[in-house]
Design a protein around this motif. Structure first.
Motif, PDB file in Angstrom:
ATOM      1  N   ASP A 525       0.834  -1.201   0.000  1.00  0.00           N
ATOM      2  CA  ASP A 525       0.000   0.000   0.000  1.00  0.00           C
ATOM      3  C   ASP A 525       0.870   1.253   0.000  1.00  0.00           C
ATOM      4  OD1 ASP A 525      -2.264  -1.584   0.082  1.00  0.00           O
ATOM      5  OD2 ASP A 525      -2.272  -1.638   2.281  1.00  0.00           O
ATOM      6  N   ASP A 526       2.022   1.152   0.623  1.00  0.00           N
ATOM      7  CA  ASP A 526       2.928   2.292   0.724  1.00  0.00           C
ATOM      8  C   ASP A 526       4.315   1.829   0.291  1.00  0.00           C
ATOM      9  OD1 ASP A 526       4.373   4.534   1.254  1.00  0.00           O
ATOM     10  OD2 ASP A 526       3.922   4.606   3.408  1.00  0.00           O
ATOM     11  N   ASN A 528       7.027   3.041   0.905  1.00  0.00           N
ATOM     12  CA  ASN A 528       7.995   3.166   1.991  1.00  0.00           C
ATOM     13  C   ASN A 528       8.028   1.919   2.854  1.00  0.00           C
ATOM     14  OD1 ASN A 528       8.710   5.802   1.221  1.00  0.00           O
ATOM     15  ND2 ASN A 528       6.974   6.655   2.359  1.00  0.00           N
TER      16      ASN A 528
END
Length: 1477
Positions: A525-526, A528
């Motif tokens: 989802d991210d 990072n």
């Protein structure tokens, strides 16, 4: 030439497949020069997920060459990949091949390494299957031409000249021509077929086709449309001609919709005179069309035939086809859509040239795919033509081959006089390659019809798929079974599977890893949150796989208990690994997808080209063939046929199975083994196997019977039920000849030869190429695994027989021992096949290094990069094939048999497959272990050795491996343990001994020489501690053996000494030095000991050692080093020699060496800012020399030195001689006399050097070594700086007159007296340490300092320096008062000088006062002559006449003087009278 007797039938030899992956490593890209416009539309979607996988492949066999051209279309159809490949190295000189043909490609054939591919990048997508042709020019030069067509309608002609072909440097545009095919405008070409030189047939998706010829001498094309209408056109693409489009004016999108009349396959034939050419084509609507290429007329269009009811029928639907040109103005009737063939082009029709004995000159072979009612079949037609015109007249059906019913799709087929079945390798054979479930399947069948022989029930022979068919087995269930009860972790199990050599190619691993990482990124989802493992760098793909796969899985804790949820973690981790393996399997299956079949009767080879691999049929070895036959049902036709085959037919191939009796018994034994194995679970079977391997690798301390029963009771019996035992007993009792059958099975496992090549070979064997080695790696791994599994099953069955059927085999103990030994050997071979390391590159490239024994420097054994070969392999097995154990490839048998023979040769050359009855370290085992070490793989050599008993040879090799790995202590222990075992009386040292095979020849028979050899090994590795140990042992052993070789002794003593010194054991090194028996050795050792001890700061110890008998040598050595060393470097041999002389009490020599150092430093140039360092060291040297000579008796306090070139300049820089020195100058007569230097001379040079150093701060020019500093200049410079203490000291030492110094001091004192506030002139007073303690003004301190200097230096009785001071004081300032210490001193010691000086400088008042004081102080008690008074000076004073204003005072002073004189006179007279009384 047939390998087998003519009576042999097809089931004699069984076939399997060996596969080698390809690699594009180091591929060179060449972009074709093109004027074609760029594609209007976007690039079409990729047909394959991996760009490196081939969309289509083809093979071209140049006449006379040993190699061939492998052509692959890759990179989504935009790249033509060409590579010269071969199964053997060199160019075999076959007598049946034209010499010019062989010479044309000999340079490529003789390449020592496999050449990488060359990739030609086209501006548009290529149409599959480019055409190849070899042309011969006017001068006989051969040229390879390649014709390729792109979907944009352009024809390219690539021309590559011999001898390098496409590996040549391609410059300019002469090698490539581009043509626009007008007839392809608005059409989509889907098929190109090469007819002959400069002519191709191009078919389009809309059903149209054309013959395209490159016109001679121009850049134009001649296009002939191939159509069913009677009209045809021939046109040239000259601009003045009509530009009428031959095809339909439709766009490419419209053309992409495949027409029912689309041509799928084309074959062509040209008459002998070249006047007539025909094209045979199969279209989607199941029509066979025949065209005349010259006219474009369609001669015939007929429906494809259907198989007859009997598979052996020779009659087709029509007995013959007469071929006449016809017109078809009406639209032909189309078949139903369901009967249309797929639009993808594939080979349906091919033409074959008959042999000299064939009824027809050429044949047409037609493949008819299966329909809803008929199976697929091949139809063979004989082609008849008119003898005069060459025109095609008739097709005569001569044969039909119905294919086995299956879901397979035909990939390619070939018919050539080369086969593997009945009739030998020269029989006409129809080869076929099929795709079944994404995997390759090769089938072949004899074609006696092409020899004019009627068919006789020939059957299709299928080639086993081998290891290439394993992909479908690697499922979740497969891994669950492995993980069941396994002590290894999930990651370790999957990594072992992935890293298995040859299982996955590097490109497959890289693609699967990239796909997996993309999947991870897509699920995040991210961005990072991306796992850190994905952002790190790794040395290899495998390391990255280990880190990345499962990196998203985290170990969680229970919310209720806080316990770690290991089960859930392992489950998710296994899912991730299964996911990754699925990606690997998908890529591997794609790489192994078949694309074409290559068969060549001249080279007698056949192989299947896949998208990223090559697969070759090979002969199955005995154990594998027996295993597969035994797994067939008992009523299977193949099994029954094999059981009943004539024994003579098996001789030379499967000789162990020739007797009929053992065949049935062997099947029974294998059935019993399978039954016993099926009873055990995966975990139980794994434990039993581990127990067995552990036992066979451990030296037996009990009888074989006890060991067998122990293993059976602990690992096998608990899992056997009574029913299973009873069933096995019944099966074993059914064996007719138990002992013979078991012996046959054991012999089969311990024999490496399967097929022997013919003894009288027409062509000498060649070395295997990288391609063959990759194939052999796959075949060997499969063979070794099959043998190992049989050996393991045999050993387990013998355990059962020991416990349950003890009387079944009379010699059970011997057979069991032999079975255990075979299991041990095959386990070692299996271990070799599973190792991923390969020889170091530098070793692999140097074959000669493998023949060297003894001292050898090898690498650290890291795996070789796969890029070294275009056929990647991580395997140690492959590395052995490419280096030491490279087998020959015979040319007397076909490639499938030659590869099998090469495999057998490899197993024989390793020496591991032998009929051993006991687990021992045989000579071949020891030699193989040594070879591993020599190949740069010490870790693997160590692991291999540890699987064998620790005999002398294995211990020696183990020591070598430990040494290479840097394990010095372990290596030392192994060499020590091997020594006594090597030279026991029972150890044989003949050529059959393992010891003799691994030790250098000169070592055998002598323990001392063995120790010396070990010393050399440790010396090479720099292990001094071990060198000390083994050098002592070698010296002692050689002495005991009475071997007196001076060179050997010197070498050992020297190495013992050097290693002791290197370890810092200086006293032991000194002892070795003094004990060494040879003067030459002592001299060498002495020099080395001096160097080592001095360099390591052990000078104190060096000076304490006595060196009895070597004192002179020691001093000469140190002196030589001092003369030839840098005085500023460390160690300083001048200081070391000085310390040595001082320690010995030789102070004179100590002074000499330090004086020499001082002189040497004086000759050196300052090194950029190091003047003070040089000057300080020089001063210290002079001082040390002076101190040393001060301890010597005065008469001996001198030294002799050789003077410099300029005797007048002792301390100057050594002059650089720029002219040639005559030889006579070096004669003894021309030698300069030594210079005698006394202690005072040393002190004088010391003072100058020290003064120079002290003054350099104020006068930088003194730092120049060419600046001469005289003693007077030293004193003067000190006085200028106000350093009067140093000036006086230097002046006294250098014997410089002090008058000038005192004059200067006097002037300065007077100046201070006159101007007490002049601080600048008083610095010499203020900075004086002694004056700092006094009270008073600066002037008073200055006068007092002057007084002190006079007291110290004016001591010669003449008082001349005081007089200089007095006169300078009076002269400087006549009105100043003379210091009292001067007047008082002179009044006391020299009143005459005082009065005279006063008169000289007109200080009359002081003169009168001094005269009066002198008279008063004179004594009268001793008589008249006791005191001498300056009466002449008194008279001079009394005679003065002054006329000026001071005359009155003068007369008064004269009066006082006269009175004083008179009084003195009276007193003297009185004293005289008194004395006379």
């Amino acid at each position: 030439m047939s390998l087998l007797p003519s009576s042999a039938s097809s089931p004699v030899l069984r076939w399997t497949t060996a596969t080698a992956f390809l690699s594009d490593h180091d591929a060179r890209e060449v972009f074709l020069p093109s004027d074609s416009p760029a594609e209007d539309e976007q690039e079409p979607p990729a047909s394959l997920q991996q760009q490196g996988h081939a969309l289509s492949t083809s093979t071209f066999f140049p006449p006379g060459a040993n190699g061939f051209v492998l052509c692959r279309i890759v990179e989504n159809g935009y790249t033509l990949d060409l590579q010269w490949s071969s199964f053997s190295k060199g160019s075999p000189q076959r007598t049946t091949i034209d010499e010019q043909d062989q010479a044309a490609f000999i340079e490529l054939d003789d390449e020592p390494t496999t050449l990488p591919p060359v990739r030609f990048v086209f501006p548009a997508r290529l149409v599959p299957s480019p055409a190849f042709v070899v042309t011969v020019g006017e001068q006989g030069a051969r040229e390879l031409q390649v014709y390729a067509v792109t979907e944009m309608g352009y024809l390219y002609a690539l021309r590559f000249a011999q001898p390098r072909l496409f590996y040549s440097i391609l410059e300019g545009e002469d090698w490539s021509e581009e043509f626009k095919v007008a007839g392809l405008e608005g059409k989509l070409p889907v098929l190109v077929h090469g007819v002959d030189e400069a002519r191709v047939v191009i078919a389009c998706a809309d059903g149209s086709a054309a013959s395209v010829v490159i016109a001679d001498g121009s850049n134009n094309l001649i296009e002939t449309e191939l159509r069913s209408a009677s009209s045809f056109s021939v046109r040239s693409l000259i601009p003045s001609f009509s530009s009428r489009n031959l095809g339909s004016p439709s766009s490419l999108k419209a053309a992409a919709a495949s027409s029912p009349s689309q041509v799928l396959s084309v074959a062509s034939s040209t008459s002998e005179n070249g006047a007539v050419s025909f094209a045979f084509a199969v279209s989607r609507d199941r029509k066979l069309k025949i065209w005349s290429l010259e006219t474009g007329a369609c001669l015939k269009a007929i429906d494809l035939p259907k198989p007859s009811s009997g598979s052996s029928a020779l009659t087709l639907n029509s007995s013959s086809m007469e071929l006449d040109s016809f017109d078809s103005p009406s639209t032909p009737r189309l078949p139903k859509a369901g009967l249309l063939l797929p639009p993808t082009p594939q080979p349906f029709v091919k033409l074959v040239a008959g042999s000299p004995t064939s009824p027809f000159a050429s044949y047409l072979i037609l493949f008819v795919p299966a329909s809803s009612t008929t199976p697929p079949a091949f139809f063979i037609y004989g082609i008849a033509s008119d003898e005069d015109s060459g025109a095609l007249s008739e097709l005569t059906p001569v044969g039909e081959k119905v294919c086995p019913s299956s879901n397979a799709a035909l990939v390619d087929f070939e018919a050539q006089p080369f086969g593997l079945g009945r009739g030998g390798d020269e029989a006409w054979t129809l080869w076929t390659a099929w795709e079944e479930g994404g995997e390759s399947q090769v089938r072949f069948i004899a074609l006696p019809e092409l020899e004019g022989v009627a068919a006789d029930g020939e059957e299709w022979t299928s080639v086993d798929r081998g290891a290439s068919a394993s992909t479908a087995q690697w499922t979740t269930a497969y891994f669950d079974e492995i993980l069941e009860g396994n002590q290894k972790g999930i990651t370790e199990v999957f990594v072992e599977h992935i890293a298995f050599p040859g299982r996955y190619s590097p490109s497959t691993l890289e693609y699967a890893l990239a796909t997996y990482e993309e999947a991870i990124d897509a699920e995040l989802d991210d961005i990072n949150e991306r796992p850190e493992a994905l952002n790190l760098y790794y040395e290899s793909v495998l390391e990255r796989i280990c880190a990345v796969v499962g990196s998203t899985v985290e170990l969680e804790q229970s919310a209720q208990t806080g316990a770690y949820l290991y089960d859930a973690y392992n489950k998710r981790l296994k899912v991730e690994w299964l996911r990754f393996v699925a990606m690997l399997n998908q890529s591997r299956a794609s790489a192994l997808f078949p694309t074409s079949l290559a068969v060549d009767s001249t080279r007698r080879l056949a192989f299947v080209a896949m998208r990223d691999a090559i697969s070759v049929p090979i002969v199955q070895e005995t154990s594998l063939a027996l295993r597969e036959l035994a797994q067939l049902p008992e009523d299977d036709e193949q099994r029954r046929t094999f059981l009943n085959i004539n024994p003579d037919a098996l001789q030379g191939s499967y000789s162990h199975l020739a007797p009929r009796g053992p065949r049935s018994d062997l099947f029974t034994i294998l059935s019993a083994i399978d039954q016993l194995s099926s009873i055990l679970s995966t975990a139980d079977a794994r434990n039993l196997e581990a127990e067995l391997i552990s036992k066979v690798r451990t030296p037996l301390t009990f009888s074989i019977e006890e060991v067998a029963i122990d293993v059976y009771e602990r690992a096998l019996e608990p899992h056997l039920s009574d029913e299973a035992v009873s069933s096995l007993d019944d099966k074993l009792r059914g064996i007719l000849t138990p002992e013979g059958s078991f012996q046959t099975l054991w012999s089969m496992l311990t024999t490496s030869e399967v097929i022997q090549p013919l003894r009288d070979e027409e062509v000498a064997p060649s070395a295997t190429s990288d391609l063959s080695n990759a194939l052999l790696t796959d075949a060997l791994a499969t063979s070794i695994e099959a043998r190992y599994q049989l050996a393991k099953g045999l050993s387990i069955l013998l355990l059962f027989i020991y416990a349950e059927e003890d009387g079944l085999i009379p010699e059970l103990a011997s057979l069991t021992s032999a079975s255990f030994a075979t299991l041990h050997t095959l386990a070692s071979l299996r271990w070799v096949a599973q190792q991923a390391a390969a020889p170091a590159p530098e070793v692999a490239q140097d074959q000669d290094v493998l023949e060297r024994f003894g001292d050898m420097k090898v690498s650290n054994g890291k795996a070789q990069e796969d890029g070294d070969s275009p056929y990647p392999s991580f395997s140690l097995l492959n590395g052995l094939l490419r280096t030491r154990y490279s087998p020959p490839l015979s040319h007397s048998v076909p490639l499938p048999s030659a590869l099998t023979h090469a495999m057998s040769s490899f197993l024989s050359s390793t020496g591991l497959i032998t009929q051993k009855r006991l687990v021992v370290d045989s000579p071949t085992d020891v030699e193989f272990a040594l070879r591993l070490r020599q190949l740069g793989l010490p870790a693997l050599a160590l692991e291999f050795v540890d699987a064998y008993p620790r005999g002398a040879g294995m211990l020696y090799v183990r020591g070598l491996a430990q040494l290479d790995l840097g394990r010095v202590e372990e290596a030392q222990a192994d060499f020590s343990r091997a020594a006594p075992a090597l030279y026991e009386e029972k150890v044989r040292l003949d050529e059959d001994s393992g010891v003799s095979r691994v030790l250098p020849f000169e070592v055998a028979g002598s323990l001392g020489r063995y120790y010396r050899h070990v010393v050399a090994l440790f010396v090479e590795q720099g292990v001094d501690a071990a060198v000390v140990v083994f050098a002592r042992l070698a010296i002692e052993a050689l002495a005991e053996e009475g071997i007196t070789e001076e060179n050997v002794e010197k070498d050992l003593w020297l190495k013992l000494f050097r290693s002791s010194a290197a370890l810092g054991l200086y006293e032991e090194a000194y002892t070795t030095l003094m004990t060494a028996p040879h003067d030459e050795t002592k001299s060498s050792c002495l020099a080395h000991l001096i160097s080592v001890m001095c360099e390591n700061g052990e000078v104190e110890l060096l000076t304490r050692l006595s060196f009895v008998g070597l004192e002179a040598d020691l001093e000469r050595n140190l002196a030589f080093r001092a003369r030839n060393s840098d005085p500023l470097a460390s160690p300083n041999y001048y200081k070391i020699l000085y310390a040595y002389h001082v320690a010995k009490g030789d102070y004179r020599s100590a002074g000499t060496i330090m004086f020499q150092q001082a002189r040497r430093i004086g000759e050196m140039s300052a090194r950029g800012g190091s003047f003070r360092e040089l000057a300080t060291l020089q001063c210290q040297s002079y001082l040390a020399a002076a101190n040393a000579l001060s301890l010597v008796a005065k008469e001996h306090a001198w030294i002799a030195v050789i003077p410099s070139e300029d005797p007048s300049d002792r301390s100057t820089k050594r002059r650089k001689i720029t002219y040639e020195i005559p030889d006579e100058e070096f004669a003894s007569s021309a030698t300069r006399a030594p210079e005698i230097v006394e202690l005072v001379d040393i002190r004088r040079e010391y003072t100058i050097a020290l003064s120079r150093l002290q003054l350099s701060a104020e006068f930088p020019e003194l730092e120049r070594t060419n600046f001469s500093l005289e003693p007077e200049a030293v004193v003067a410079l000190f006085s200028q700086t106000g350093a009067f203490d140093q000036a006086f000291t230097a002046a006294r030492t250098l014997d410089v007159d002090l008058s000038s110094l005192f004059e200067i001091l006097a002037e300065k004192c007077v100046a201070l007296a006159l101007n007490p506030t002049a601080v600048d002139d008083a610095s010499w007073v203020a900075l004086n340490d002694e004056a700092a303690t006094w009270e008073g003004s600066l002037a008073s301190k200055a006068w007092r300092l002057l007084e002190r200097h006079l007291e110290r230096h004016d001591t010669d009785g003449t008082y001349r320096f005081r007089l200089f001071v007095l006169e300078r004081t009076l002269a400087t300032n006549r009105g100043a008062k003379v210091p009292t210490f001067l007047t008082d001193f002179f009044l006391t010691h020299d009143a005459h000088a005082l009065i005279r000086t006063m008169i000289k400088y007109d200080r009359l008042d002081e003169a009168f006062k001094s005269s009066l004081a002198t008279i008063k102080s004179a004594s009268t008690s001793s008589g008249l002559g006791s005191t001498s008074l300056p009466y002449s000076l008194f008279d001079q004073l009394l005679a003065l006449k002054v006329e000026d204003s001071s005359a009155e005072g003068l007369r008064e002073r004269q009066k006082e003087l006269r009175e004083a004189i008179e009084t003195r006179s009276r007193a003297l007279e009185k004293a005289q009278r008194a004395a006379l009384r």
